[in-house]
Scaffold this motif. Structure first.
Motif, PDB file in Angstrom:
ATOM      1  N   LEU A  69       0.825  -1.210   0.000  1.00  0.00           N
ATOM      2  CA  LEU A  69       0.000   0.000   0.000  1.00  0.00           C
ATOM      3  C   LEU A  69       0.857   1.257   0.000  1.00  0.00           C
ATOM      4  CD1 LEU A  69      -2.837  -1.014   2.505  1.00  0.00           C
ATOM      5  CD2 LEU A  69      -2.996  -0.821   0.021  1.00  0.00           C
ATOM      6  N   GLY A  70       1.934   1.234   0.819  1.00  0.00           N
ATOM      7  CA  GLY A  70       2.828   2.387   0.856  1.00  0.00           C
ATOM      8  C   GLY A  70       3.539   2.602  -0.464  1.00  0.00           C
ATOM      9  N   ALA A  71       3.940   1.502  -1.120  1.00  0.00           N
ATOM     10  CA  ALA A  71       4.614   1.627  -2.410  1.00  0.00           C
ATOM     11  C   ALA A  71       3.676   2.187  -3.474  1.00  0.00           C
ATOM     12  CB  ALA A  71       5.164   0.266  -2.841  1.00  0.00           C
ATOM     13  N   LEU A  72       2.412   1.733  -3.456  1.00  0.00           N
ATOM     14  CA  LEU A  72       1.450   2.279  -4.411  1.00  0.00           C
ATOM     15  C   LEU A  72       1.224   3.769  -4.178  1.00  0.00           C
ATOM     16  CD1 LEU A  72      -1.241  -0.562  -4.571  1.00  0.00           C
ATOM     17  CD2 LEU A  72       0.241   0.197  -6.433  1.00  0.00           C
ATOM     18  N   SER A  73       1.069   4.153  -2.892  1.00  0.00           N
ATOM     19  CA  SER A  73       0.889   5.573  -2.576  1.00  0.00           C
ATOM     20  C   SER A  73       2.092   6.383  -3.025  1.00  0.00           C
ATOM     21  CB  SER A  73       0.652   5.729  -1.071  1.00  0.00           C
ATOM     22  OG  SER A  73       0.569   7.090  -0.721  1.00  0.00           O
ATOM     23  N   TRP A  74       3.304   5.842  -2.780  1.00  0.00           N
ATOM     24  CA  TRP A  74       4.523   6.557  -3.189  1.00  0.00           C
ATOM     25  C   TRP A  74       4.606   6.671  -4.705  1.00  0.00           C
ATOM     26  CZ3 TRP A  74       8.520   4.256  -6.054  1.00  0.00           C
ATOM     27  CH2 TRP A  74       9.627   5.054  -6.249  1.00  0.00           C
ATOM     28  N   TRP A  75       4.262   5.627  -5.418  1.00  0.00           N
ATOM     29  CA  TRP A  75       4.394   5.629  -6.872  1.00  0.00           C
ATOM     30  C   TRP A  75       3.474   6.661  -7.528  1.00  0.00           C
ATOM     31  CZ3 TRP A  75       7.693   3.632 -10.289  1.00  0.00           C
ATOM     32  CH2 TRP A  75       7.332   3.604 -11.634  1.00  0.00           C
ATOM     33  N   PHE A  76       2.284   6.831  -6.967  1.00  0.00           N
ATOM     34  CA  PHE A  76       1.317   7.748  -7.574  1.00  0.00           C
ATOM     35  C   PHE A  76       1.403   9.162  -6.995  1.00  0.00           C
ATOM     36  CE2 PHE A  76      -0.624   3.686  -8.641  1.00  0.00           C
ATOM     37  CZ  PHE A  76      -1.030   3.900  -9.949  1.00  0.00           C
ATOM     38  N   THR A  77       2.380   9.409  -6.124  1.00  0.00           N
ATOM     39  CA  THR A  77       2.556  10.749  -5.563  1.00  0.00           C
ATOM     40  C   THR A  77       3.728  11.439  -6.245  1.00  0.00           C
ATOM     41  OG1 THR A  77       1.696  10.052  -3.415  1.00  0.00           O
ATOM     42  CG2 THR A  77       2.970  12.093  -3.465  1.00  0.00           C
ATOM     43  N   LYS A  78       3.445  12.576  -6.870  1.00  0.00           N
ATOM     44  CA  LYS A  78       4.475  13.345  -7.554  1.00  0.00           C
ATOM     45  C   LYS A  78       4.225  14.835  -7.307  1.00  0.00           C
ATOM     46  CE  LYS A  78       4.995  10.082 -11.435  1.00  0.00           C
ATOM     47  NZ  LYS A  78       4.945   9.942 -12.910  1.00  0.00           N
ATOM     48  N   TYR A  79       5.280  15.587  -7.396  1.00  0.00           N
ATOM     49  CA  TYR A  79       5.123  17.049  -7.342  1.00  0.00           C
ATOM     50  C   TYR A  79       5.780  17.651  -8.565  1.00  0.00           C
ATOM     51  CZ  TYR A  79      10.002  17.881  -6.000  1.00  0.00           C
ATOM     52  OH  TYR A  79      11.362  17.949  -6.006  1.00  0.00           O
ATOM     53  N   GLN A  80       5.302  18.828  -8.924  1.00  0.00           N
ATOM     54  CA  GLN A  80       5.794  19.501 -10.120  1.00  0.00           C
ATOM     55  C   GLN A  80       5.719  21.004  -9.917  1.00  0.00           C
ATOM     56  OE1 GLN A  80       3.462  18.641 -13.578  1.00  0.00           O
ATOM     57  NE2 GLN A  80       4.812  19.717 -14.999  1.00  0.00           N
TER      58      GLN A  80
END
Length: 473
Positions: A69-80
Motif C-alpha cells: 500500500l505504501g509503495a502504491l501511494s509513493w508511486w502515484f505521488t508526484k510534485y511539479q
C-alpha cells in the motif's frame, strides 16, 4: 540558435515535466508506526502468543500489505513546479491534486521527524493562506533536496531568480541558545506541573499512610500532568536556538524531531508574553508570536491557537533583545500603562491591580492575569477590528471591555474593566490609529488572508474593520 540541453539538464527537464517522486523510503518512514502498533496488539493477544507461527504469519502479512500500500501511494505521488504554482498529485484509488499557488505561500520550513532524520530525510512544510497545515506538507525528501526546493520556492515567491549553487551554506552564529537546564527548571516550576505534583503527593500519602481508599489508579492522570509537560517542553524545545537569516529570524528545536521555523519579516501580527507567578520572581518569561498563515489546529496535534514560539523561556535581557529584533525600536519598559479603576475589584477581587493597557506610536499593549500574567502586544496596522463589550454587572459599575481583534493565534488583546468613558475613548482612538497605520506603514506585499464576512446590512464589523484593506492582517 539555442544550444541543446546537456544530458543532465535534459533529464532534469523531463523529470520536471512528468513530475518528481518523493524519497523511496517515504512509505517506511510514514508507516513504521502502524507496524509497531500491530506488533504490540499481537503480543497482547493470548491466542497469538501461544501460536508463534500464526503470529509470525499475521505480522508478516501486515508488513507485506503495508509495504504494498505504501509503495502504491509513493508511486502515484508526484510534485511539479509550474510557472505560478506547486502541483502535488497523490492517491491511487482516489486521485487528489493540490495546486499551491506561489502567491499564497507565506512561510516555508524544513522539519526532520526522528525516524526521517535517521535516514537523512526531511519534510517540507509550507504555510498556505486559507489552507490547513496538511495541505502544505511535502514528505519525505532528502534533507539536501528539501533545502534546495525551499530555496527555489522562496526565490520564486519573492519574484527573484534562484541563487546559483555556491556549495553548502554556513549557518549564521546563533543569537541565543536556551539551556536545557533552564527548560527543565521552568517546566517544573510551572503552575500545571506544581499543582499535579502536589495532588499526586497528597494522593500517595492519603492512600498509603492515612488509609484513605482513594486508589492509586487516580494517580495516572496526575502523573501525566507531570510527565507530559516535561516531555513536551524539555524534549520538544531541546537545544532551542534563535538565529538571524536573510529570510528572517529562524528557530531550531527538538531532541528527536528537529523543527525549524522561519519568522518572515512583515508577517508578524502580534506578540504574547507569558509570566507565571514563580517565573516572575526569577525574572523568566515566554514569548509567542502571531504569524500570518501560522495557526495550528487540534487536528494537527497542536494547540488550537498555537503560533510561532520566539522564546520558550528567557530572562528579561533576552526577552528585551528578541522583542527589539522583531519590532525594531520597541521598548516595553517605556510604555506607560493605565491601570483599571479601583471599582473593578468588585469583579476581580484579587487580580484587578494587574489589569492595564498602554499605547505608543507602534503598538497597543494589554496586561491581565495575576497567577499567570499575559501581556499582549498588537501592531496598530495589524488590527483587524476593535469592539466594546459590557455585561450587566459592568453596566452597574460603569465599566466595559475593549477587544482588539487580530487573526487566530495566541495573542488576545483585551483591555478589561475600563471606565466606560475611557473604554469609548480607547475604542475610537485605536480605530483611528489602525486606519492611519495601515495607510502609512511601509509593509511588504499584503498578507493573503480571508476578509471578514460582511453583515447582511452591508455594514462593517467595527470602525477599524479591514475588509477592504488586505494589508491590515
Amino acid at each position: 540558435m539555442t544550444e541543446p540541453l546537456a544530458p543532465p539538464q535534459a533529464q532534469e527537464l523531463r523529470e520536471q515535466e512528468s513530475g518528481v517522486r518523493l524519497h523511496p523510503l517515504t512509505p517506511f518512514v510514514k508507516g513504521w508506526g502502524y507496524f509497531a502498533v500491530a506488533a504490540v496488539a499481537m503480543a497482547n493477544n493470548e491466542g497469538l502468543r501461544s501460536d508463534l507461527k500464526l503470529a509470525g504469519i499475521g505480522l508478516g502479512a501486515v508488513l507485506v500489505g503495508g509495504m504494498l500500500l505504501g509503495a502504491l501511494s509513493w508511486w502515484f505521488t508526484k510534485y511539479q513546479l509550474t510557472d505560478d504554482a506547486l502541483r502535488v498529485d497523490s492517491g491511487f484509488l482516489f486521485r487528489r491534486t493540490r495546486i499551491i499557488r506561489f502567491d499564497r505561500i507565506q512561510a516555508i520550513d524544513v522539519a526532520q521527524p526522528f525516524v526521517a532524520r535517521l535516514f537523512g530525510m526531511a519534510e517540507l512544510r509550507m504555510d498556505v493562506a486559507g489552507g490547513g497545515k496538511s495541505d502544505g506538507r511535502l514528505s519525505y525528501l532528502t534533507y539536501e533536496h528539501a533545502s534546495q526546493l525551499r530555496a527555489t520556492l522562496l526565490a520564486t515567491t519573492k519574484a527573484e531568480p534562484p541563487a546559483q549553487d555556491e556549495g553548502p551554506q554556513i549557518e549564521a552564529p546563533p543569537l541565543l541558545v536556551v539551556p536545557t537546564g533552564r527548560l527543565l527548571g521552568a517546566t517544573v516550576l510551572s503552575s500545571t506541573v506544581l499543582a499535579s505534583l502536589a495532588a499526586l503527593v497528597w494522593l500517595i500519602v492519603a492512600t498509603t499512610v492515612l488509609s484513605f481508599h482513594v486508589g492509586l489508579f487516580a494517580a495516572v492522570p496526575l502523573l501525566l500532568g507531570v510527565v507530559q509537560p516535561i516531555w513536551k517542553q524539555v524534549v520538544g524545545n531541546h537545544g532551542f536556538t534563535l538565529s538571524s537569516t536573510p529570510d528572517g529570524l529562524r528557530t531550531k528545536r527538538g531532541l528527536f524531531d528537529v523543527q525549524r521555523q522561519t519568522i518572515p519579516p512583515g508577517r508578524l501580527q502580534g506578540l504574547l508574553i507569558t509570566e507565571p507567578l514563580i517565573w516572575r520572581r526569577i525574572g523568566w518569561s515566554r514569548v509567542d508570536l502571531d504569524i500570518a498563515g501560522v495557526a495550528g489546529s487540534k487536528s494537527d496535534g497542536e494547540e488550537e491557537n498555537a503560533g510561532a514560539q520566539l522564546l520558550p523561556v528567557g530572562d528579561r535581557v533576552e526577552v528585551a533583545g528578541v522583542l527589539a529584533r522583531v519590532l525594531p525600536g520597541f521598548d516595553l519598559s517605556r510604555i506607560e500603562l493605565h491601570r483599571a479603576p479601583s471599582r473593578a475589584k468588585w469583579l476581580r477581587p484579587i487580580g484587578w491591580r494587574s489589569l492595564a493597557y498602554g499605547v505608543d506610536e507602534q503598538v497597543l499593549v494589554t496586561v491581565r492575569g495575576w497567577i499567570s500574567r499575559r501581556t499582549s502586544i498588537v501592531l496598530h496596522h495589524k488590527t483587524q477590528s476593535v469592539r466594546l463589550e459590557q455585561g450587566p454587572l459592568q453596566r452597574l459599575l460603569r465599566l466595559a471591555n475593549v477587544h482588539v481583534d487580530t487573526p487566530v493565534g495566541p495573542t488576545d488583546a483585551v483591555a478589561l474593566h475600563r471606565d466606560i468613558a475611557d473604554a469609548a475613548s480607547l475604542l475610537e482612538a485605536q480605530a483611528d490609529r489602525a486606519r492611519e497605520a495601515r495607510r502609512t506603514a511601509a509593509s511588504p506585499a499584503p498578507d493573503q488572508t480571508q476578509p471578514n464576512a460582511p453583515r447582511p446590512d452591508g455594514s462593517s464589523s467595527s470602525a477599524a474593520s479591514p475588509a477592504d484593506d488586505s494589508s491590515a492582517t
